[in-house]
Structures are given as structure tokens and as C-alpha cells.
Design a protein around this motif. Structure first.
Motif, PDB file in Angstrom:
ATOM      1  N   ARG A   1       1.468   0.882 -15.719  1.00 42.15           N
ATOM      2  CA  ARG A   1       1.827   2.290 -15.863  1.00 42.15           C
ATOM      3  C   ARG A   1       2.503   2.773 -14.590  1.00 42.15           C
ATOM      4  O   ARG A   1       2.082   2.447 -13.477  1.00 42.15           O
ATOM      5  N   MET A   2       3.568   3.546 -14.766  1.00 33.69           N
ATOM      6  CA  MET A   2       4.267   4.156 -13.639  1.00 33.69           C
ATOM      7  C   MET A   2       3.788   5.591 -13.474  1.00 33.69           C
ATOM      8  O   MET A   2       3.729   6.351 -14.447  1.00 33.69           O
ATOM      9  N   LYS A   3       3.451   5.967 -12.260  1.00 33.14           N
ATOM     10  CA  LYS A   3       3.021   7.336 -12.017  1.00 33.14           C
ATOM     11  C   LYS A   3       4.173   8.301 -12.265  1.00 33.14           C
ATOM     12  O   LYS A   3       5.304   8.051 -11.891  1.00 33.14           O
ATOM     13  N   GLU A   4       3.874   9.408 -12.904  1.00 32.61           N
ATOM     14  CA  GLU A   4       4.880  10.425 -13.201  1.00 32.61           C
ATOM     15  C   GLU A   4       5.370  11.055 -11.895  1.00 32.61           C
ATOM     16  O   GLU A   4       4.573  11.546 -11.086  1.00 32.61           O
ATOM     17  N   GLN A   5       6.692  10.976 -11.659  1.00 29.49           N
ATOM     18  CA  GLN A   5       7.278  11.509 -10.429  1.00 29.49           C
ATOM     19  C   GLN A   5       7.792  12.937 -10.596  1.00 29.49           C
ATOM     20  O   GLN A   5       8.076  13.615  -9.612  1.00 29.49           O
TER      21      GLN A   5
ATOM     22  N   THR B   1       7.807  12.091 -21.330  1.00 31.40           N
ATOM     23  CA  THR B   1       8.375  10.781 -21.613  1.00 31.40           C
ATOM     24  C   THR B   1       7.531  10.090 -22.682  1.00 31.40           C
ATOM     25  O   THR B   1       6.299  10.137 -22.621  1.00 31.40           O
ATOM     26  N   PRO B   2       8.165   9.465 -23.696  1.00 36.06           N
ATOM     27  CA  PRO B   2       7.384   8.728 -24.697  1.00 36.06           C
ATOM     28  C   PRO B   2       6.426   7.752 -24.018  1.00 36.06           C
ATOM     29  O   PRO B   2       6.769   7.139 -23.002  1.00 36.06           O
ATOM     30  N   ARG B   3       5.230   7.596 -24.595  1.00 40.25           N
ATOM     31  CA  ARG B   3       4.176   6.828 -23.942  1.00 40.25           C
ATOM     32  C   ARG B   3       4.631   5.429 -23.556  1.00 40.25           C
ATOM     33  O   ARG B   3       4.390   4.973 -22.426  1.00 40.25           O
ATOM     34  N   VAL B   4       5.308   4.721 -24.440  1.00 39.66           N
ATOM     35  CA  VAL B   4       5.672   3.340 -24.164  1.00 39.66           C
ATOM     36  C   VAL B   4       6.629   3.240 -22.985  1.00 39.66           C
ATOM     37  O   VAL B   4       6.650   2.240 -22.259  1.00 39.66           O
ATOM     38  N   LEU B   5       7.429   4.300 -22.751  1.00 38.98           N
ATOM     39  CA  LEU B   5       8.388   4.274 -21.656  1.00 38.98           C
ATOM     40  C   LEU B   5       7.791   4.765 -20.343  1.00 38.98           C
ATOM     41  O   LEU B   5       8.490   4.869 -19.332  1.00 38.98           O
ATOM     42  N   GLN B   6       6.509   5.052 -20.346  1.00 38.38           N
ATOM     43  CA  GLN B   6       5.812   5.365 -19.104  1.00 38.38           C
ATOM     44  C   GLN B   6       5.349   4.100 -18.388  1.00 38.38           C
ATOM     45  O   GLN B   6       4.711   4.156 -17.346  1.00 38.38           O
ATOM     46  N   TYR B   7       5.716   2.950 -18.964  1.00 32.67           N
ATOM     47  CA  TYR B   7       5.333   1.660 -18.399  1.00 32.67           C
ATOM     48  C   TYR B   7       6.574   0.876 -17.998  1.00 32.67           C
ATOM     49  O   TYR B   7       7.655   1.042 -18.574  1.00 32.67           O
ATOM     50  N   TYR B   8       6.413   0.023 -17.010  1.00 35.76           N
ATOM     51  CA  TYR B   8       7.430  -0.974 -16.702  1.00 35.76           C
ATOM     52  C   TYR B   8       6.991  -2.291 -17.325  1.00 35.76           C
ATOM     53  O   TYR B   8       5.802  -2.524 -17.566  1.00 35.76           O
ATOM     54  N   LEU B   9       7.950  -3.157 -17.618  1.00 37.85           N
ATOM     55  CA  LEU B   9       7.662  -4.520 -18.036  1.00 37.85           C
ATOM     56  C   LEU B   9       8.092  -5.473 -16.933  1.00 37.85           C
ATOM     57  O   LEU B   9       9.223  -5.369 -16.439  1.00 37.85           O
ATOM     58  N   LEU B  10       7.222  -6.381 -16.551  1.00 44.05           N
ATOM     59  CA  LEU B  10       7.609  -7.470 -15.666  1.00 44.05           C
ATOM     60  C   LEU B  10       7.959  -8.651 -16.559  1.00 44.05           C
ATOM     61  O   LEU B  10       7.122  -9.124 -17.332  1.00 44.05           O
TER      62      LEU B  10
ATOM     63  N   THR C   1       0.813  -1.224   0.000  1.00 46.68           N
ATOM     64  CA  THR C   1       0.000   0.000   0.000  1.00 46.68           C
ATOM     65  C   THR C   1       0.840   1.265   0.000  1.00 46.68           C
ATOM     66  O   THR C   1       0.543   2.226  -0.729  1.00 46.68           O
ATOM     67  N   GLU C   2       1.898   1.287   0.820  1.00 49.59           N
ATOM     68  CA  GLU C   2       2.715   2.489   0.967  1.00 49.59           C
ATOM     69  C   GLU C   2       3.961   2.476   0.088  1.00 49.59           C
ATOM     70  O   GLU C   2       4.747   3.430   0.118  1.00 49.59           O
ATOM     71  N   THR C   3       4.157   1.412  -0.681  1.00 46.96           N
ATOM     72  CA  THR C   3       5.371   1.328  -1.505  1.00 46.96           C
ATOM     73  C   THR C   3       4.985   1.224  -2.981  1.00 46.96           C
ATOM     74  O   THR C   3       4.715   2.219  -3.630  1.00 46.96           O
ATOM     75  N   LEU C   4       4.955   0.016  -3.532  1.00 51.09           N
ATOM     76  CA  LEU C   4       4.744  -0.155  -4.968  1.00 51.09           C
ATOM     77  C   LEU C   4       3.415   0.417  -5.456  1.00 51.09           C
ATOM     78  O   LEU C   4       3.344   0.970  -6.559  1.00 51.09           O
ATOM     79  N   GLU C   5       2.384   0.293  -4.655  1.00 50.19           N
ATOM     80  CA  GLU C   5       1.066   0.771  -5.092  1.00 50.19           C
ATOM     81  C   GLU C   5       1.069   2.276  -5.339  1.00 50.19           C
ATOM     82  O   GLU C   5       0.282   2.779  -6.152  1.00 50.19           O
ATOM     83  N   THR C   6       1.968   3.006  -4.689  1.00 42.47           N
ATOM     84  CA  THR C   6       2.001   4.456  -4.859  1.00 42.47           C
ATOM     85  C   THR C   6       2.586   4.874  -6.200  1.00 42.47           C
ATOM     86  O   THR C   6       2.357   6.001  -6.653  1.00 42.47           O
ATOM     87  N   ILE C   7       3.364   3.988  -6.838  1.00 35.27           N
ATOM     88  CA  ILE C   7       3.979   4.361  -8.116  1.00 35.27           C
ATOM     89  C   ILE C   7       3.575   3.435  -9.263  1.00 35.27           C
ATOM     90  O   ILE C   7       3.666   3.817 -10.433  1.00 35.27           O
ATOM     91  N   THR C   8       3.131   2.221  -8.944  1.00 37.30           N
ATOM     92  CA  THR C   8       2.673   1.278  -9.977  1.00 37.30           C
ATOM     93  C   THR C   8       1.346   0.673  -9.518  1.00 37.30           C
ATOM     94  O   THR C   8       1.301  -0.470  -9.066  1.00 37.30           O
ATOM     95  N   PRO C   9       0.259   1.403  -9.627  1.00 43.32           N
ATOM     96  CA  PRO C   9      -1.027   0.959  -9.080  1.00 43.32           C
ATOM     97  C   PRO C   9      -1.530  -0.338  -9.711  1.00 43.32           C
ATOM     98  O   PRO C   9      -1.346  -0.592 -10.908  1.00 43.32           O
ATOM     99  N   THR C  10      -2.182  -1.135  -8.890  1.00 40.75           N
ATOM    100  CA  THR C  10      -2.758  -2.395  -9.351  1.00 40.75           C
ATOM    101  C   THR C  10      -3.707  -2.182 -10.523  1.00 40.75           C
ATOM    102  O   THR C  10      -3.710  -2.969 -11.476  1.00 40.75           O
ATOM    103  N   ARG C  11      -4.497  -1.145 -10.464  1.00 38.75           N
ATOM    104  CA  ARG C  11      -5.502  -0.919 -11.510  1.00 38.75           C
ATOM    105  C   ARG C  11      -4.880  -0.683 -12.888  1.00 38.75           C
ATOM    106  O   ARG C  11      -5.546  -0.820 -13.922  1.00 38.75           O
ATOM    107  N   ASP C  12      -3.584  -0.313 -12.937  1.00 40.40           N
ATOM    108  CA  ASP C  12      -2.932  -0.018 -14.207  1.00 40.40           C
ATOM    109  C   ASP C  12      -2.040  -1.155 -14.693  1.00 40.40           C
ATOM    110  O   ASP C  12      -1.242  -0.973 -15.625  1.00 40.40           O
ATOM    111  N   ALA C  13      -2.152  -2.324 -14.068  1.00 41.72           N
ATOM    112  CA  ALA C  13      -1.362  -3.485 -14.496  1.00 41.72           C
ATOM    113  C   ALA C  13      -2.143  -4.282 -15.536  1.00 41.72           C
ATOM    114  O   ALA C  13      -3.367  -4.384 -15.474  1.00 41.72           O
ATOM    115  N   PHE C  14      -1.430  -4.846 -16.518  1.00 43.91           N
ATOM    116  CA  PHE C  14      -2.107  -5.635 -17.542  1.00 43.91           C
ATOM    117  C   PHE C  14      -1.152  -6.658 -18.139  1.00 43.91           C
ATOM    118  O   PHE C  14       0.084  -6.552 -18.006  1.00 43.91           O
TER     119      PHE C  14
END
Length: 385
Positions: free
Chosen positions: A242-246, A258-267, A215-228
Motif C-alpha cells: 500500500r502507498m500512503k496517500e500524499q 483513488t480506486p482501492r486497487v490503485l492505492q497499491y504498487y506492484l513489484l 527509513t527516511e525514503t521508501l518506508e515513509t510512503i510504502t511501509p514494510t508492514r503493508d507489503a504482501f
């Protein structure tokens, strides 16, 4: 301890996400299951060990236990990296201490000082007396080793399948991230978790738990709702988020968006135990190996364009925090696997990647054809024209 019903287990491994349910608890507690996995998976398939970038100088090594097999990954003075047995040919003593290190010159057994070169040849043994030792018959065993963007995979099988088969198609999705830029390697301390290796892998690859456990770590920058989900099969899987813009609005105005594709992380999941997070800045991972039925080793590391800052930094503290959260929840779940009448339920869409992991286990342990590669329309943004 409950024992596995192999027929039920194999049937559950075959299920697509529309039907998939949790595995029986015995899959995480039965020693027979682990023994089958060690034989069919860890001693017969390509397993991640470390990265070339983590061994930059001649004499650098990484020693580890791969499901009971002591290994040393060594960069020789000739610049080549080899996977050698870390067991002395005299009486089996482990040669190098676990973890990363640097050879003084040779590999010397701490028991009777049998000495080997950095390519595994026996150089000499003291006080042999009248006994003659054929040095050519006492070299350290070596194992096939393959590299992918510097990531090293070892195979203990006598006749391993081609490594290229494992990664067929995955590079189509990675071009935007320019992995060839990552020339610097780094690693963290090896951790020991009281959790079955599969349980820790499952936790590492699915994003369903982020909103609750982190809740206080990963969810703040890579929310569950934006995972696919992007694409995957028994051999590899890619998911994203999607990574939240810092950066501040002013910073974005000055430096550009930042280019759209690079606003995401890949697992990036490469079974059995490699779980990597790829961004344009770095490729960080954890690697999971079994240590008995109810425990596992967790190795962490990464590659990037530059070494991370030394000492306690906000980034290192952040990583340590969410890894501690994962350890806590995995060990808690392992406790629940002892229930004799407990059983799991239906998986949800965010757990589709668990089906791919099961397809890997199915194909290796039961020699059953896995499901074909599954691709999502959302993942097409990562494919370069």
C-alpha cells in the motif's frame, strides 16, 4: 575464497519458504557459480535489456554488456528494433559505446572503419586492396528479441524457448494499471556496484529491509508492514504494498478518492534481473547484470504517459537517495560473504519471493522441476472479473 558445495546448494534451492534458509556465502563469491549462471541463464534465457519507448527514433540504440556478450539494441530506419552483436566482424572491436545513443547514419568500427547498416549488414571496408570480402558472410550477428508492453527481452540461445511461456498468467493481475498508456520512455545512468548480481537482485525484490535501510525514503510512503505477496513461480513473481496517500484531505475531496486497487504498487520480478515498480502513473525498474563474481551493472529506467521533468526534481532526488541506500547495503553484505565460517539463517515470510528466484535458478542450472505457481488470497483484488 570459499568454494560451493553443489549438492548442498541445489538442496537449498529446492526448499519452500517454510524450510528456506540463506544460501551459502560461496554462492556469491565462487567463480564456478557465476560461470554456471552465465551459461545456463544469461546466455540461454530471456533477459531484459531496455524498452522500445526508450528508442523512439530511427537510429536510436542502447549498447550493453550482457554477461560478456556485447550487444546493441538498434531501431532501424524501417522502424523495427533488432538485437545485434556489438562486436566488429573484422577483429572484434566493440562498435558502439555503452549506453543510449543515436547513429549518425551507419555503424562504423572505431578501429578500421568497417561500416555496417542499422540492420547489421556490412556496407563496406576501406583499403581492401586485392583482397575480396564476402559481405554476406560478414554481417553482424543478430539475436531473438521479444517485446512485452514495450519491454524488450533478448535471448542468446541457439534455440530459445518460447517467450510467451515466461509470462503465462501474469497479465491477469495487470489490467487495472493499463500499461498500454505508457508511450514515453526514460532512463538513468548505469551504475556499477561492488556486489554479486544475485545479492543485488535479492535486495531489490524483497520488502523486508525497507523499514531499516530506507527509513527516511521508501518506508515513509510504502511501509514494510503493508507489503504482501500476490503470486509467483520460477518464471515471474508479483508482490505489492500500500502507498500512503500524499494528497491533502481537501485535494481528495475535490478530485475524489483513488480506486482501492490503485492505492497499491506492484513489484514485478522477471528473472534473472528485472525488478519493476508498477503504479498507475508509471512503470519504473532496475535491471541487474553480472560483471564478474563480486560486481554488477545496475541499469535504471521507466515508461510512463509523459517524460519526467528535466534536472534535479524532488522525485529524481528521492529515487537517487533510495538507490544509493540499496547500493550501500548490497556492498556491505557482499563484504560479509567472504566469511569462511559465517552462514546465514532462516528466511521469513516477507522473503517468500526469494524462494521463487531460487526456483528459477534451480530449473535453469539443475534442470529440476520448480514448485507450482503460488497464489495468495490478497492478490485476488488485482484480478479483473
Amino acid at each position: 575464497m570459499t568454494t560451493i558445495d553443489w549438492q548442498q546448494y541445489s538442496r537449498l534451492l529446492t526448499q519452500p519458504i517454510e524450510e528456506a534458509k540463506s544460501l551459502p556465502f560461496a554462492a556469491y563469491t565462487d567463480p564456478d557459480v557465476l560461470a554456471a549462471e552465465v551459461k545456463a541463464v544469461f546466455h540461454n534465457d530471456w533477459v531484459f535489456v531496455c524498452a522500445e519507448q526508450q528508442l523512439p527514433k530511427p537510429g536510436d540504440y542502447f549498447a550493453l554488456d550482457l554477461a560478456g556478450e556485447p550487444l546493441a539494441i538498434v531501431r532501424g530506419r524501417d522502424g523495427n528494433i533488432r538485437a545485434l552483436s556489438n562486436s566488429c566482424r573484422h577483429r572484434g572491436t566493440p562498435l558502439l559505446d555503452s549506453g543510449f545513443g543515436q547513429l549518425s547514419r551507419h555503424i562504423v568500427c572505431p578501429y578500421h572503419a568497417w561500416t555496417y547498416t542499422d540492420i547489421g549488414e556490412l556496407k563496406g571496408a576501406p583499403f581492401m586492396g586485392s583482397v575480396e570480402i564476402d559481405k554476406t558472410k560478414h554481417c553482424l550477428e543478430s539475436f531473438p528479441l521479444e517485446s512485452w508492453y514495450g519491454l524488450l527481452f533478448v535471448n542468446l540461445a541457439q534455440q530459445p524457448r518460447a517467450f510467451s511461456e515466461r509470462l503465462n498468467g501474469i497479465n491477469d493481475y495487470l489490467g487495472h494499471f493499463e500499461l498500454d498508456r505508457f508511450k514515453v520512455g526514460y532512463g538513468g545512468e548505469t551504475e556499477h556496484w561492488q556486489a554479486n548480481w544475485k545479492l543485488a537482485v535479492e535486495n531489490g525484490i524483497e520488502s523486508y529491509h525497507l523499514f531499516k535501510v530506507h527509513t527516511e525514503t521508501l518506508e515513509t510512503i510504502t511501509p514494510t508492514r503493508d507489503a504482501f505477496y500476490i503470486a509467483g513461480s520460477s518464471e515471474w513473481t508479483l508482490t505489492a504494498g500500500r502507498m500512503k496517500e500524499q494528497r491533502s484531505t481537501l485535494s481528495r475531496w475535490l478530485t475524489g478518492e483513488t480506486p482501492r486497487v490503485l492505492q497499491y504498487y506492484l513489484l514485478v520480478f522477471l528473472p534473472p534481473g528485472f525488478v519493476g515498480i508498477l503504479t498507475y502513473e508509471s512503470f519504473d525498474w532496475i535491471s541487474l547484470l553480472p560483471d564478474g563474481t563480486g560486481a554488477c551493472f545496475v541499469h535504471s529506467g521507466g515508461i510512463s504517459t509523459a517524460a519526467p521533468a528535466l534536472g534535479e526534481t524532488p522525485e529524481s532526488q528521492f529515487a537517487a537517495s533510495f538507490l544509493a541506500e540499496d547500493k550501500f547495503i548490497c556492498e556491505r553484505v557482499q563484504q560479509g560473504m567472504s566469511g569462511r565460517r559465517g552462514r546465514g539463517g532462516k528466511l521469513v515470510e516477507l522473503e517468500r519471493i526469494l524462494v521463487d528466484f531460487r526456483q528459477f535458478l534451480l530449473s535453469r542450472q539443475f534442470d529440476t522441476p520448480p514448485l507450482p505457481l503460488y497464489t495468495s488470497s490478497e492478490g485476488q483484488m488485482f484480478v479483473q472479473p
